[in-house]
Enzyme design. Structure first.
Site, PDB file in Angstrom:
ATOM      1  N   ASN A   1      80.979   9.616   1.671  1.00 57.78           N
ATOM      2  CA  ASN A   1      82.047  10.028   0.762  1.00 57.78           C
ATOM      3  C   ASN A   1      83.302  10.284   1.575  1.00 57.78           C
ATOM      4  OD1 ASN A   1      83.247  10.932  -1.695  1.00 57.78           O
ATOM      5  ND2 ASN A   1      82.855  13.047  -1.101  1.00 57.78           N
TER       6      ASN A   1
ATOM      7  N   GLY B   1      90.513   4.018  -8.947  1.00 60.93           N
ATOM      8  CA  GLY B   1      89.870   3.027  -8.097  1.00 60.93           C
ATOM      9  C   GLY B   1      90.731   2.390  -7.029  1.00 60.93           C
TER      10      GLY B   1
ATOM     11  N   LEU C   1      77.489  15.134  -8.321  1.00 65.08           N
ATOM     12  CA  LEU C   1      76.519  15.158  -7.246  1.00 65.08           C
ATOM     13  C   LEU C   1      75.553  13.984  -7.408  1.00 65.08           C
ATOM     14  CD1 LEU C   1      75.525  18.939  -7.026  1.00 65.08           C
ATOM     15  CD2 LEU C   1      76.798  17.625  -5.325  1.00 65.08           C
ATOM     16  N   VAL C   2      75.162  13.411  -6.309  1.00 65.40           N
ATOM     17  CA  VAL C   2      74.200  12.307  -6.344  1.00 65.40           C
ATOM     18  C   VAL C   2      72.802  12.909  -6.477  1.00 65.40           C
ATOM     19  CG1 VAL C   2      73.256  10.349  -5.060  1.00 65.40           C
ATOM     20  CG2 VAL C   2      75.719  10.854  -4.954  1.00 65.40           C
TER      21      VAL C   2
ATOM     22  N   HIS D   1      86.805  12.779   1.442  1.00 69.03           N
ATOM     23  CA  HIS D   1      87.383  13.969   0.825  1.00 69.03           C
ATOM     24  C   HIS D   1      88.831  14.108   1.287  1.00 69.03           C
ATOM     25  CE1 HIS D   1      87.263  17.819  -1.192  1.00 69.03           C
ATOM     26  NE2 HIS D   1      87.882  18.351  -0.155  1.00 69.03           N
TER      27      HIS D   1
ATOM     28  N   ASN E   1      91.048   3.355  -3.889  1.00 66.85           N
ATOM     29  CA  ASN E   1      90.219   3.260  -2.688  1.00 66.85           C
ATOM     30  C   ASN E   1      89.161   2.178  -2.844  1.00 66.85           C
ATOM     31  OD1 ASN E   1      90.819   4.879  -0.386  1.00 66.85           O
ATOM     32  ND2 ASN E   1      90.445   6.695  -1.617  1.00 66.85           N
TER      33      ASN E   1
END
Length: 190
Positions: A102, A12, A87-88, A104, A14
């Site tokens: 998101n 966590g 995946l959402v 990456h 970020n």
């Protein structure tokens, strides 16, 4: 003021950076942190920063309306993924169309997809002798790392870089750019 939810699966850092960034802003605030891992340190970080947090399991996320109902109850306007590894589901994607992003740890479309996260990405960048890496901030859709790119930032990869040293460079970019890009997306919401 807009309400943000962060979905995270790990430590966590970020998420903490984003929470702190918005703590003194008028544009938005982080009001909810959700994690699919009961022991994820992000839940402690959220609690320490007085942000509601919640753990959910696979069935609660994919086979119930519990998470969408929680997002509605907390009046969430925008969802941020920060090291979230699932995946959402379609019901959330549909309800939050254009309002889920998101980050990456590579320059997509390279090194994206299922299983490509964290040090795995950095190992591939180094193994393939890439001269640069960086971050990609993108919209979320129903495929891993395939949503439209919003922003990229780059860093050089030196011949002496290790996955750990490259991760430090990439994390610095994440901390520098992710909150500001989130804010710009929020300010564009109707």
């Amino acid at each position: 003021m807009r309400n943000l939810a962060i979905l995270a699966s790990g430590s966590g850092t970020n998420a903490e950076n984003i929470i702190k960034y918005f703590s003194n802003r008028k544009s938005a605030r982080v009001t909810l942190v959700l994690s699919n891992k009961k022991e994820a340190y992000v839940l402690k970080r959220a609690a320490d920063l007085n942000v509601k947090s919640f753990f959910f399991d696979h069935d609660q996320f994919y086979s119930s309306e519990m998470i969408p109902e929680l997002l509605r109850k907390e009046k969430i306007d925008f969802i941020v993924l920060a090291g979230f590894l699932w995946l959402v589901p379609e019901n959330i994607l549909k309800e939050y169309d254009g309002r889920i992003i998101n980050i990456h740890p590579a320059l997509l479309p390279k090194y994206g997809g299922k299983g490509m996260y964290g040090d795995r990405v950095h190992e591939y960048v180094i193994k393939n002798h890439d001269k640069e890496s960086g971050i990609t901030i993108h919209y979320v859709n129903s495929f891993y790392d395939e949503g439209s790119v919003i922003f990229q930032a780059r860093c050089p990869v030196s011949e002496t870089d290790t996955p750990a040293s490259l991760a430090k460079k990439v994390h610095a970019l994440e901390y520098e750019y992710y909150p500001g890009v989130i804010e710009k997306r929020i300010l564009k919401l109707p």
